[in-house]
Scaffold this motif. Structure first.
Motif, short mmCIF file in Angstrom:
data_model
loop_
_atom_site.label_atom_id
_atom_site.label_comp_id
_atom_site.label_asym_id
_atom_site.label_seq_id
_atom_site.Cartn_x
_atom_site.Cartn_y
_atom_site.Cartn_z
N PRO A 66 0.82 -1.22 0.00
CA PRO A 66 0.00 0.00 0.00
C PRO A 66 0.85 1.26 0.00
CG PRO A 66 -0.87 -1.58 1.55
CD PRO A 66 0.45 -2.15 1.07
N GLY A 67 0.55 2.16 -0.92
CA GLY A 67 1.26 3.43 -0.99
C GLY A 67 2.62 3.37 -1.63
N LYS A 68 2.99 2.20 -2.15
CA LYS A 68 4.31 2.04 -2.77
C LYS A 68 4.17 1.60 -4.22
CE LYS A 68 6.88 0.98 1.44
NZ LYS A 68 7.88 0.06 2.06
#
Length: 119
Positions: free
Chosen positions: A41-43
């Motif tokens: 998540p978020g990467k």
């Protein structure tokens, strides 16, 4: 139409193991490079491990010594054995394969399978 279908994801405690499988269908031709990428998540999506048709392997530094990629060409299937899992291995894991046809390379992706490492 080539399709890649992953299986084997799930939840495991730190230090545990999981084995991912990815079977390719819809083609009678073999694949050049097969392997695995992951996205937390978020990467951004990142390489985990790949294996060529000649069985040369490439691993991300973060998984070397813990993960093993292998393939069964007769089954058009690639595997990822994951040992000593860490919470930072939590991500959606995507199967990848490429294939040369008519002097062009075609790349294929699976839908992804969730791997969660948590106590």
């Amino acid at each position: 139409q080539v399709q890649l279908e992953e299986s084997g994801g799930g939840s495991v405690q730190p230090g545990g193991s999981l084995r991912l499988s990815c079977k390719a269908s819809g083609t009678t031709l073999g694949f050049n490079t097969m392997g695995w990428y992951r996205q937390a998540p978020g990467k951004q999506r990142e390489l985990v491990a790949t294996i060529t048709s000649g069985t040369s392997t490439n691993y991300a530094d973060s998984v070397k010594g813990r993960f093993t990629v292998s393939r069964d060409n007769a089954k058009n299937t690639v595997y990822l054995q994951m040992n000593r899992l860490k919470p930072e291995d939590t991500a959606v894991y995507y199967c990848y394969a490429n294939q040369f046809r008519s002097f062009q390379m075609y790349a294929y992706w699976g839908q992804g399978t969730q791997v969660t490492v948590s106590s």
